[in-house]
Each structure stands twice: as structure tokens, then as C-alpha cells.
Scaffold this motif. Sequence first.
Motif, short mmCIF file in Angstrom:
data_model
loop_
_atom_site.label_atom_id
_atom_site.label_comp_id
_atom_site.label_asym_id
_atom_site.label_seq_id
_atom_site.Cartn_x
_atom_site.Cartn_y
_atom_site.Cartn_z
N PRO C 101 86.38 -34.70 19.18
CA PRO C 101 86.80 -35.51 20.32
C PRO C 101 86.25 -34.99 21.65
O PRO C 101 85.99 -33.79 21.79
CB PRO C 101 88.32 -35.39 20.28
N CYS C 102 86.13 -35.88 22.59
CA CYS C 102 85.77 -35.47 23.95
C CYS C 102 86.78 -34.43 24.42
O CYS C 102 86.42 -33.31 24.74
CB CYS C 102 85.77 -36.69 24.87
N SER C 103 88.05 -34.80 24.44
CA SER C 103 89.12 -33.88 24.85
C SER C 103 90.02 -33.56 23.66
O SER C 103 90.33 -34.44 22.87
CB SER C 103 90.02 -34.53 25.92
N VAL C 104 90.45 -32.31 23.59
CA VAL C 104 91.54 -31.96 22.69
C VAL C 104 92.81 -32.56 23.29
O VAL C 104 93.13 -32.31 24.46
CB VAL C 104 91.69 -30.43 22.57
N GLU C 105 93.50 -33.38 22.49
CA GLU C 105 94.68 -34.07 23.04
C GLU C 105 95.99 -33.65 22.35
O GLU C 105 97.04 -33.64 22.96
CB GLU C 105 94.51 -35.59 22.89
N PRO C 303 89.57 -44.30 19.03
CA PRO C 303 88.85 -44.27 20.32
C PRO C 303 89.57 -45.05 21.41
O PRO C 303 89.53 -44.67 22.58
CB PRO C 303 87.50 -44.91 19.98
N GLU C 304 90.23 -46.11 21.00
CA GLU C 304 90.88 -46.97 21.98
C GLU C 304 92.00 -46.24 22.72
O GLU C 304 92.40 -46.62 23.82
CB GLU C 304 91.47 -48.20 21.25
N GLU C 305 92.52 -45.17 22.11
CA GLU C 305 93.61 -44.44 22.74
C GLU C 305 93.17 -43.08 23.29
O GLU C 305 94.00 -42.29 23.75
CB GLU C 305 94.76 -44.25 21.73
N ALA C 306 91.88 -42.83 23.27
CA ALA C 306 91.37 -41.53 23.74
C ALA C 306 91.67 -41.34 25.22
O ALA C 306 91.67 -42.30 26.00
CB ALA C 306 89.88 -41.44 23.48
N MET C 307 91.96 -40.11 25.60
CA MET C 307 92.24 -39.82 27.01
C MET C 307 90.96 -39.70 27.83
O MET C 307 91.02 -39.59 29.05
CB MET C 307 93.09 -38.57 27.12
N SER C 308 89.83 -39.65 27.18
CA SER C 308 88.55 -39.64 27.90
C SER C 308 87.47 -40.10 26.95
O SER C 308 87.54 -39.87 25.74
CB SER C 308 88.23 -38.24 28.43
#
Lengths: 337, 337, 337, 337
Positions: C101-105, C303-308
Amino acid sequence: MIVVMRRGAEQAEIEHMAQRVESLGLKAHIIVGAEQTVIAAIGDKRPETKESLESGPGVASVMPILAPYKVASREVKPESTQVVVRDLKVGAGCLGVMAGPCSVESEEQLITTARAVKKAGATALRGGAFKPRTSPYAFQGMKEEGLKLLAAAREETGLAIVTEVMSPEDVELVAKYADVLQIGARNMQNYRLLEACGRVDRAVLLKRGPAATIDELLLAAEYILNEGNQNVMLCERGIRTFETHTRFTLPLATVPYLHQKTHLPVVIDPSHGTGHAYLIEDMCAASVAVGADGLIIEVHPKPEEAMSDGYQSLNLDQFAQTMTKCRKVADALGIEM
Amino acid sequence: MIVVMRRGAEQAEIEHMAQRVESLGLKAHIIVGAEQTVIAAIGDKRPETKESLESGPGVASVMPILAPYKVASREVKPESTQVVVRDLKVGAGCLGVMAGPCSVESEEQLITTARAVKKAGATALRGGAFKPRTSPYAFQGMKEEGLKLLAAAREETGLAIVTEVMSPEDVELVAKYADVLQIGARNMQNYRLLEACGRVDRAVLLKRGPAATIDELLLAAEYILNEGNQNVMLCERGIRTFETHTRFTLPLATVPYLHQKTHLPVVIDPSHGTGHAYLIEDMCAASVAVGADGLIIEVHPKPEEAMSDGYQSLNLDQFAQTMTKCRKVADALGIEM
Amino acid sequence: MIVVMRRGAEQAEIEHMAQRVESLGLKAHIIVGAEQTVIAAIGDKRPETKESLESGPGVASVMPILAPYKVASREVKPESTQVVVRDLKVGAGCLGVMAGPCSVESEEQLITTARAVKKAGATALRGGAFKPRTSPYAFQGMKEEGLKLLAAAREETGLAIVTEVMSPEDVELVAKYADVLQIGARNMQNYRLLEACGRVDRAVLLKRGPAATIDELLLAAEYILNEGNQNVMLCERGIRTFETHTRFTLPLATVPYLHQKTHLPVVIDPSHGTGHAYLIEDMCAASVAVGADGLIIEVHPKPEEAMSDGYQSLNLDQFAQTMTKCRKVADALGIEM
Amino acid sequence: MIVVMRRGAEQAEIEHMAQRVESLGLKAHIIVGAEQTVIAAIGDKRPETKESLESGPGVASVMPILAPYKVASREVKPESTQVVVRDLKVGAGCLGVMAGPCSVESEEQLITTARAVKKAGATALRGGAFKPRTSPYAFQGMKEEGLKLLAAAREETGLAIVTEVMSPEDVELVAKYADVLQIGARNMQNYRLLEACGRVDRAVLLKRGPAATIDELLLAAEYILNEGNQNVMLCERGIRTFETHTRFTLPLATVPYLHQKTHLPVVIDPSHGTGHAYLIEDMCAASVAVGADGLIIEVHPKPEEAMSDGYQSLNLDQFAQTMTKCRKVADALGIEM
């Protein structure tokens, strides 16, 4: 179209703009936001109206929703167009290779090249007879003499002939000898030339200008399509950026992007796109992998002695090696080549 | 020209390239460096030879020393060229202002504009009759009807007429009505059109293409100059960059750079160069301060109703105010305007 | 270095510049041309001298011959560098895939992704804990908490961990948890950060800035290499151009070009390079075909819920499908993946 | 925000996206068009939500309506900010001139320059003590020794001191000696540095990165403003484009554009923006005419011997002449200088 009003736009301005929108035959929806109001203009696309709306009172910006092109769009024609000329097949799962010298220089140079590229797997011979040159002092091509040599090479090898046409008044002459009319990057927005090519019974290879957006490329294609000629191939040959280690910057993402937007086939020109012979083999393999429908490659028996573009021409062995690599990728991905 | 050999190039390669250089009629000086050898190729300029030398064995790169253009260069003609057409004077200390609508739309629109721009200080009227449009669906201009309206406006106001010509076959027709033939940015490398404009007795305004280098612009000018027409004005109208808050990026440093390299006058087009009416006044003042020889500005009585380019057109009051500001700067710097 | 004198430069100016060249410890060769004189300055490279020579009297321009970088160059180290971290192998015939992921969430988001990318064939997990965000109002990352989640995911899956470090004072902390330190595009010329990464025992992934030339990228790598750390991977993630249909323009020719100039491996980031999930699969395949040594790909379970960066993240199925396609190309070309 | 759905998006997708919009705390207006449906998302700005919405099912694109920056915007603070440090006044009708050498090299070099620029009309002395250099082999600055020389020059001349800070841990040290902290183009998105500069009681000069959009520049400024420091000057120093005849391309339209969007003053750096001493005088005059609030200019007693940036440094006479020209323009336009 979305008309975005400035923060603090007055009610009278908003109403004025809504009326302007309606007067253009569109339906206006006013949406009052927390900070700004927008007017959604609903209806058939009218890209030209954007220009005047932006200068309206209180308007911050105008954002088009619909793409400006129509007949080139995949929405209008969902199935992919395949351009077929003799043994050259471009599009819809087939990868066609067009190869040959930048300029036609002599019978021997041309026929040597034609035989070699055919043997290596090309199905079309490219070669310039009318050469658009940045400098008036550079070699301007053999003109009709060159066209005749191209036709003779077709006679012997069966390769389809791809050659550039620079001016509306040359279209008839070039069409007499060529199978595919190439419109060069410098002429991508030479509308009279586009229209003239739209009226002849020859396939057209339309090159993207180095500063053209994809929308501009597709609109240029529409100038041709609208005249009746549906055999149009789009060609990405690199854009002008700040990079100097390559002649242009070759953005291969153009291929999947265009495949989503248009039914027209997409050809890659790694010769102009890189400007250096040693980069071409790898970029050809990448073009196949990215899904290109065709390749157009400069090949010369002796690049060092070429009258133009020697630095970006493959010699005959390099071209054969490039084709071998491309075929491996095509086979792996189920592409007909 | 400097031929730079690769680190580790073999002696045979170096000698081969020296012979290639000599075979081109140049004198080769081999300079052995600590890490790399270079061959200085001395003699008349031959830009076209660069292309083949780069594909020679062992060559890393080829660097030209001389500029590729000749007759446009200030070295060949040290004194600045002034283009004079009726009351329009551009160059050599004089700043000429060309103003008017993007498209000629009607007699009233045109004559209203002509009177106003003349009153504010313009000496030429611009207006498009043949319009090159990105989209085939946009307004394409009034054609000869528009040319007639332009000529009528000249009749009444005495303003010189500047209008675009798009194709070689239209040159004669447009020249019948116009004083200055404008070659648009899309056609900067339409060589047939350049040559045709080089053969008529009309001044030419040549616009820089949005991806053209300055060398390419000057070489395009040479296509005109070489046909005999010396009344050529160069026009900077912005280049394509990653910036989106302006339509193009307008690099005013083009003016002093060109003044050093060429004797031809340099005109700035802040309308296309910014694409937003509210940026134009300041950029006009800056253009005067940077030493531009001319300005070409889109003006429309009602920008909101313009059939093209409304968002970047000044209305009549804005134009008058812009002229007032420009005149202050010109007066302060001793520029005749 | 070649010092090009202006046409008409005086003899005294030429002699002055020759002396300046000699005073810098270089040997000066004066070459008198038909129109211009050039001075070849022979000796060790000194790029910094170029800056002062250009302001010398009578000088037109100064052209460097030698590349400005040294220890990154293939001339200094002809064999390709392979970076090996756990199962991740990048370079010298091996293609390593870093995904995540782009960011660890959250723990669940991360471990779900880690398992899926490992299963599909990735050997490293990417994920941002310290996030450089264009906007101060955007999510800035979980910081050390995120690093701990990454380490835990490594514990379970054995994947090497790739994560960004933004500031010299964070290097020690990030190195405690990560296997590969990523230097983001915004920090490519943050020299203090480069030096700090050069002093730790961790591999480094150095991303090209969107306006950086290749020479600048290699000089940035030298800041790291010169501190002792030889495990450096270069990453092409796209450059800023006028194109807007992709987030950046991804020039794959960077790969063969860099392979000729440097021994360091070259990784492609098609997620940032295109900015649209639907373009990534084809660009990954093209990256393999062009000879890339590694891929770094954004993957998110939803992806639709990704924070970035949701718009450019593949979901788990899309990633698996992409890997399948890449493996076909790699197998066809004999690349270990 | 406008969520544009694909042509043919299904009703379920449209409803799903409308719910997504609502779940983000925005109000969703569904507008059904002739060919496409759009969802207007109304409410406070949340730029970060754009990223995830774009990957929703059936979404073609997401267009933000509101600018992503806040406290820098003129809407929040309509009156122009003026930065005042000693005699340096920048903004709100005052043009401040900062001049001096690229690098501080010696006491004599610095004090000679300081006296001369003061005499010619500058009110601040610029000079680099910590130098970010593209090459690790180039002169890296005199560091604290240089800062002391700057402070000594202030002691004698009263000029405000402008100098670059490269790293958060140097902020305290540099602030001890300097009046204005310069954040270089390479560090425009070094967020830790921005934050550190936001916490000290010194004015900040923030340079635009060569690939940064204006929105990115303003967001970088917000990182500083949000920490409490309101004395921020923005600096346009040129962007990276395909042009090579100037070092960067200097877009002066940035000035009126920024004046409309932000209350922060705008400084022009024609030295880096052109990269050639002979272009600077004219570009300074143009900067004044376009409405710049400040100029920052490289000046060196002997540019030919400068340890950095000699080619773009004015000598003392050239600077005095430049100031004379600028003052003429400023006087003509009623600008205090």
C-alpha cells in the motif's frame, strides 16, 4: 460542462451565467456549495461554447465533462479498427512492422533495405521521398523519383509502402505510389492536409505532434475521419520535455490510454522517440509488451552514411535482432506479429 | 563540430572518424584528453553532417559549434530590421501594437473594434478570417468574406491588416486583402507555406510553435527569408509546459535572447501566451519593459459572446487601460510607441 | 571541456581564456576555425570550473565533455550491481518486485496485502509510515506505529520491507525496522538526507525527481555512494511534462540509457508514473520487456478506501494478474523473476 | 468536487458513489446528463478524498472545485501581506531588492559587494553559506564562517541578510545570523524544513521548485504559515521546460496570477530564471513592470572568478545599471522601490 463561479460571485452573475448556458441550448443546474456555486450545463457537447463562457462575469473556470472528439471515440465504435494494406495488418490483436530508411537515397540503398526488413519480418517498407527538414539547408528528399523507387521495391518484395506527404497539393501524387500516407508530427494540425488525406483511398498514419495533447491528436484524426477515410492509424513518436539524453520522450502509456479512448490502432515510432540507435531494441520490445498495434522503425544499410537520421537508424543486423526479441514478447503475450 | 569519442575508443575508430570528418570537407583536429579523445571538425557549417557522424564507430556524441541558421543571424546583418507597413512600425526602437478580435465575426463587431483600438493607439488591426481550429466542430472563420470586412476596416481607419494564412494555395488570396500575413503556431514548420509566404510582397508574422526551440524558429524564418521576403517578424506566443494555470507559458526572456541572435523584430502575444484576460495588462507592460518590438493582442467588444478565444480577449476599456500602462513604461525607457 | 569563443572574439580574449584554462590545471588547445575559435581544455574533470569560465570575456558557451558523475558510472565499475536483501534480488539479470500500500493504515490492511503480494510473487513489501504529503491537511502516516506493523508483516511473510525516510534525523529509526530505505522524489536533492542514508547498513531506493535530469539523479546517487553505502537502486517514477492524461510521464527509455551509463540497478514505479490503476498492468509488462531490474507497485485490498493514492493502487486480483503477465514476458526474455 | 461517471455507468455504480460522497460528509447532487452523469459533492474542501473517489466503480474522473490551500489564499486574507525586515520592504506596493554573491567566498568579496549593492539601491544582501550543490564534488559553502561574514557585512552596511538554510537542524544556527531564511528550490517540499522555518522568528523566502505547480507552492507555504510564521515571501525562479537557451524558463505571469490567488508577496529571481548574465537586466525591468514585489539578484565583483554561478552573476557596474533601469519603470508605474 461545469461553470465554476468565483467565491463571492453575486446572485445576478450566477443568474446571468445560467441564462447564458440556457441560451446555448444547454440545461443549467445551479448547485450552491458551502463556498462556491457551480452551474452544471447539461446537453450535447459543445466544446466551442467553453471559450465564451469563461469570460462571463463572476466565472472562475469552466470544466468540460465530455471529450471533445466523437467519431474516433471507442464509445461510438466499441470494436477496435484494424487497418489492412497488403500483408500489413495493424490493430485488433495484430502487430504490424513498418521499416526502412528515413530518406530514400538510391535504388540500391532502398532495395537492399527492403529485402532485409522483409526477411526479418516487416510487412511494410517506410521511406521518405518528400522530407520536411528543420533546416532549409538539409537534404529535402528525392521527391517523385523517390516515390518511383518505393513502388519498384514494392513490386519486388510485396511490402506495403509508407511514405510522408507534406502538402495538400502532393496528396494525389503520393497516393499514386504509396499504400499508406504518413502525416508527420510537424503537420499534425495542418488541417488542409488532414482533409485532403481524408478524401483519398489510402490508409493514413497520423503522427502525434511533440507538443500535442492526446485530445488534440484525436481531434486531428477526426478531420480525416470526417472526410470519409476510416483507415487511420495513430502514431506516438515522442513528446518534447526537458529531457535531453533522448531526442524526445517516448511515453508508452499512450498505448493503453488510447486503447481505452479510441478504436483506432496505435503505432509506436521508437526511432524518433529515442533518437539513439542503441535504445531502440529495448523500446521496441517494450512497445510490443505494452500492447502497441504497430512499430515504425528507421533502418539503413549503413547508418553512418545516411543522408538523414543516421544516429537513430538500425543497421540490417540490428533490425533482425530487434525483430527476434519482439517476436519473443509477442508470442508470450499471444499477439499476432 | 566536436566529435566526442567514447572513453576507451580504439585508435582505429578515432582514425576512421577523423577520415570521415575530412571526407565531409572539414579539417579534423584530434585532441587526446586524459580520459577521452575529441575530434574538432573545422570548416563551414554543415549541420546535416552531424546526423551521420553520430552513428560512427566509437562516437559518444557530436556537438555543433555554429548556429544552424544563417541569414536571420545578427552576425550576418548587425543592424536591427524594422518592419514598416502603413503606420505600423515594428523593431529598431519602435513598438508596434496589433489588436483586434480572434475571429472576424461581423461588420459591426470588426469596425467597432477597429475604431476603438485605433483610438487607444494601435496601428494595426488583427482578425482571423481563415481559422485553424483544434476541433473540426468549431467555428472555422468567415473566409474571404472576413477578408473583405478587414479591408473595409482598413479603408475607414487606416490601420494595417494582420490576418492568418493557413495554406499555400490561400496565400495569393489573403495577400490581396492583408498587409501582414500571419503564420500560426501550428504551421511554423509547414515548409510549403513558409516558402509561399517568402515569395509575396507582404510582411510576415511568424509565430513560434509551442514546442519549437528558438533554433527551429529561426530556421523556419530562413525558409521565408531565403525566398526573398525580408519583412519577417518573429512572434513569441508561449510554449507548452507542465503549467496549467496559464494556457501556455510565456517566456519573455525570448526577447533579449533573440535580440542577441537575430536582427529580426520580436513580437509578443500575451493573449495566447497566458490565455486569461486578467493576466494580459501586466504581461503587456512586462513585454514593453523587456524590449519587445511589438504586441499582438486579442480585443473584442463583448468577449463573452466571442465565437473564439473569448476568455483571453480584452474588452475595449481593458485594452485602452492596457495601452495607457504600456505607454508609461515605453516613455520611461525611451521606446517609441 | 570545450570553451567556444564568440565569432569575432579578440585575440586578447582568446589568450586570456587559454590562460584561465591553464590556471585551472587544465591544458589548453586553441583551435582556430573558419568562423569561430574554440579552446579545448584537457585534463581531469572539473565540472565546477565550467561555471566561472562561461562568464569570461568573449566566451559564447562552455561545453562539458565528461560526465559529471564518477563512482556511479559503468566506466568505473563495468559489472552490474545487484542489490540483495532477503529474497529480494534487483539487478544483474534479476527482476525484483516490491508491492504494497501507499500508506500503512492498519494491521489488517497491511497483513492482508502482504500475504497476497507474496503469493503473487513479490519479494518485498512496500508501505509508507512517514508520508510526505503535498498538502499539510492530508494524512501524514502512522509513523513509528506503521514501522512496527511493517516489521510484523516481515516476521510473518519473510518479505523484505521498503519504506520511505523523509529526514536525516529519522534515518536511524526507520533503519531499525526497514530493509530498504526509500528516498522520495521530493527529496532527491535533499543532500543531508542522502548523506545520512549513505552511512547506514541498509539498501537505498532513490527516486528520480520529476524535474531531475539523469545526470542530476546520478549525482544524487553519488552523495550516497561516497559515504560508503553501495547498495543503491535508482527508481524512475515519471517526469513532469505537459501531459495531463497521466499523472506524470513515464519514460521507459531511462532503463536502457541508465544501463549504459551506470552499474546501479534501475527500478520502475508505474503507479506514480501513470497515476491510473488501469494503465499499470501494461506498463509493468513493458517495464519488464525494456529490461528494468525491479518494479515497485502500489497495491491495496480496497483502493476505493485507501487513505492515499487510491486511484493508482491495484487491488489484490489486479496485482496477481499483472504478475502473471510480467512473468510471461520475463520468461520469454530469460529474465529471472 | 465533481465526480464524473463513465458513459454507460450503471445505476448501482452511481448510487454507490453518491453514498461514498455522503459518507465523506459531503452532500451529493446527482445530475443526469445527455451522455454522462455527474455527482456534485458539496461541502467543505477535502482534497484527500479525491484520491479514493477516483478509484470507485464507474468513475471516469474527479474534478476538484476548491483550491487546496487555505491560509495563503487571498479569500481568507484580502489585504496584501508586506514583509518588512530592517530597510527591506516586500509587498503591498513596495519592491524590495536583495542582491549579492551566490556563495560567500571571503570577507573582501562580500563586503565589496555589500557596499556596491547598497549604493545602487538594494536593501538586502544575499549570499550562500550553506550551499546545496548538484554535484558532491562542487564547493559546498563556508558554512558558519560564511554566516559570520554576512553578519559583519550587515553590521557595516545595515543591509538585511538573506541566506539559505538546507536542513531542519541548521535552522537555529542560520537564524542566529540571518534576517531572512531562504528555502531553496530543491527543498520546496522538504516538509520538515518548512515546519522548522515556520517556528522561528525570521522571514522566509520560499523558492518554487522547477517542477512545482503553483498549487504545490502555495501548499508548501501553508506548511510554514500553519506553524505560526506569517512572514513568507514566494519566489519564482523558473521552471524546467524543453528550452535550453536559458537555464530555466522564467514565467512572469506567475506574478499577476499569484497576486490574485494569495496575499503573500512574490519575488522574482532572474539570475536562476535565465542563467545568463546578459539576460538579467531586461528581465529585471520586466519583473518590475509585471508587478513583482521583490527581486533577488546574484552579483559578484568578479563573476569570472566566482566559485559558483559565475555565468549568471552581474558585476557591480551591471547591477548598478540594472537598478537604474528598474527604477525608471518603478517610477513610471508608481511603485515604491
